[in-house]
Design an enzyme around this catalytic site. Sequence first.
Site, PDB file in Angstrom:
ATOM      1  N   HIS A 231       0.867  -1.180   0.000  1.00  0.00           N
ATOM      2  CA  HIS A 231       0.000   0.000   0.000  1.00  0.00           C
ATOM      3  C   HIS A 231       0.901   1.225   0.000  1.00  0.00           C
ATOM      4  O   HIS A 231       1.222   1.794   1.040  1.00  0.00           O
ATOM      5  CB  HIS A 231      -0.916  -0.011   1.233  1.00  0.00           C
ATOM      6  CG  HIS A 231      -1.970   1.047   1.213  1.00  0.00           C
ATOM      7  ND1 HIS A 231      -3.206   0.875   1.791  1.00  0.00           N
ATOM      8  CD2 HIS A 231      -1.992   2.293   0.687  1.00  0.00           C
ATOM      9  CE1 HIS A 231      -3.928   1.978   1.630  1.00  0.00           C
ATOM     10  NE2 HIS A 231      -3.192   2.856   0.971  1.00  0.00           N
TER      11      HIS A 231
ATOM     12  N   HIS B 119      -9.402   1.091  -1.906  1.00  0.00           N
ATOM     13  CA  HIS B 119      -9.340   1.814  -0.638  1.00  0.00           C
ATOM     14  C   HIS B 119     -10.745   1.892  -0.055  1.00  0.00           C
ATOM     15  O   HIS B 119     -11.650   2.460  -0.670  1.00  0.00           O
ATOM     16  CB  HIS B 119      -8.821   3.227  -0.868  1.00  0.00           C
ATOM     17  CG  HIS B 119      -7.352   3.312  -1.123  1.00  0.00           C
ATOM     18  ND1 HIS B 119      -6.736   2.610  -2.127  1.00  0.00           N
ATOM     19  CD2 HIS B 119      -6.382   4.031  -0.494  1.00  0.00           C
ATOM     20  CE1 HIS B 119      -5.439   2.891  -2.116  1.00  0.00           C
ATOM     21  NE2 HIS B 119      -5.201   3.744  -1.132  1.00  0.00           N
TER      22      HIS B 119
ATOM     23  N   GLU C 219     -11.107   3.847   5.444  1.00  0.00           N
ATOM     24  CA  GLU C 219     -10.294   4.891   6.077  1.00  0.00           C
ATOM     25  C   GLU C 219     -11.223   5.866   6.792  1.00  0.00           C
ATOM     26  O   GLU C 219     -10.921   6.331   7.884  1.00  0.00           O
ATOM     27  CB  GLU C 219      -9.444   5.608   5.038  1.00  0.00           C
ATOM     28  CG  GLU C 219      -8.382   6.512   5.626  1.00  0.00           C
ATOM     29  CD  GLU C 219      -7.472   7.100   4.571  1.00  0.00           C
ATOM     30  OE1 GLU C 219      -6.332   7.472   4.922  1.00  0.00           O
ATOM     31  OE2 GLU C 219      -7.868   7.190   3.402  1.00  0.00           O
TER      32      GLU C 219
ATOM     33  N   ASP D 135       1.782   3.775   2.735  1.00  0.00           N
ATOM     34  CA  ASP D 135       0.801   4.692   2.145  1.00  0.00           C
ATOM     35  C   ASP D 135       1.490   5.763   1.304  1.00  0.00           C
ATOM     36  O   ASP D 135       1.641   5.597   0.098  1.00  0.00           O
ATOM     37  CB  ASP D 135      -0.091   5.318   3.221  1.00  0.00           C
ATOM     38  CG  ASP D 135      -1.444   5.753   2.662  1.00  0.00           C
ATOM     39  OD1 ASP D 135      -1.705   5.533   1.469  1.00  0.00           O
ATOM     40  OD2 ASP D 135      -2.254   6.299   3.430  1.00  0.00           O
TER      41      ASP D 135
END
Length: 343
Positions: free
Chosen positions: A17, A201, A204, A283
Amino acid sequence: MEAPPRALDLLPKVDLHCHLEGTMRPTTVVELARKNGVPLPTEDPAELYAYSSLDEFLAVFWLVQSTLADRDDWARLAYEAVTDSARHGVVHQECFVTPARHRDGGQHLGAVLSGIAEGLDAAEAETGTTCRLIVDMDRAFGPEAGRQLVEELVDLRSARSPGTERVIGVGMDSTELGVDSTSYAPAYDVARRAGLRLTGHQGENSTAQQVADCIDALGLERVDHGVPVLDSAVLTARMVEERIPITVCPTSNVVVAHCFDRLEDHVLPHMRAAGLLATVNTDDPALSDLDLGREYAAVSRAFGWGWEQMVQVALDGIEASWLDDSEKADLRALVAMTEEPSR
């Protein structure tokens, strides 16, 4: 007892990721902005990556993206991304690239991918670290633009356009708020028919139910972030049984998305204790002043995980990757050859 940071830096690791644009060195942003006439709020690299909310972070991310104007810029970005990560024990990456804004501005997807491939080829030859690409749809542009992007990608792959051999999957990123991610099903259907792997994704700043809906409607094989998964016992049990990986980004969840006040509050230990295949990733490492070695060290320190636990994290990352069985075996052997550090 936490594992020694230097040993964790050297430990062979995979990053599943990592946004390619989020690896750009601040100095590179300044140089590309000057080259391409992009105004910056500051040319001080120490001040460039400053944000206090997810929206402010996205504004910085989009600014970084705007400095990538041509094939050579993408090649430089890709080369620096891999050489930087290789210095911290990364032996394999599966990086996201999000080209919606560039396509909207007139750049051709084929030129973007061929430029990236040129930089990756050079970096791999120099470091031995491998990198494959996941082309992400930007939810800010909507599901129809996502479908068009995937269709263009599939056409380029069919034509064997340079760089497309690096692409192993598709995903989606950007804001989750107010977005029905299942509306991207037509784009995922195109990708699935073309044999591409599927991730996205989600989680989050959305719910466990929305994560489950995406797995069902889109056929996700991995979930990127997945923070609220434990809120649903049914979803947790399913992901454990099916070994659906979660590419967790602990530090990013604290400093970018503000899901937690401190790393020590993160749900990662509970995810792993529940049997979830929850991996550790960066990330946007440059935007977070991070690398995977420091992320492993921070996780070890925050949760009191020792060497054996961190080695298992590394092995789980290999399992969650989209490498083939022989490639995974090679990486496991690299980890097995790493000696436990003496104290």
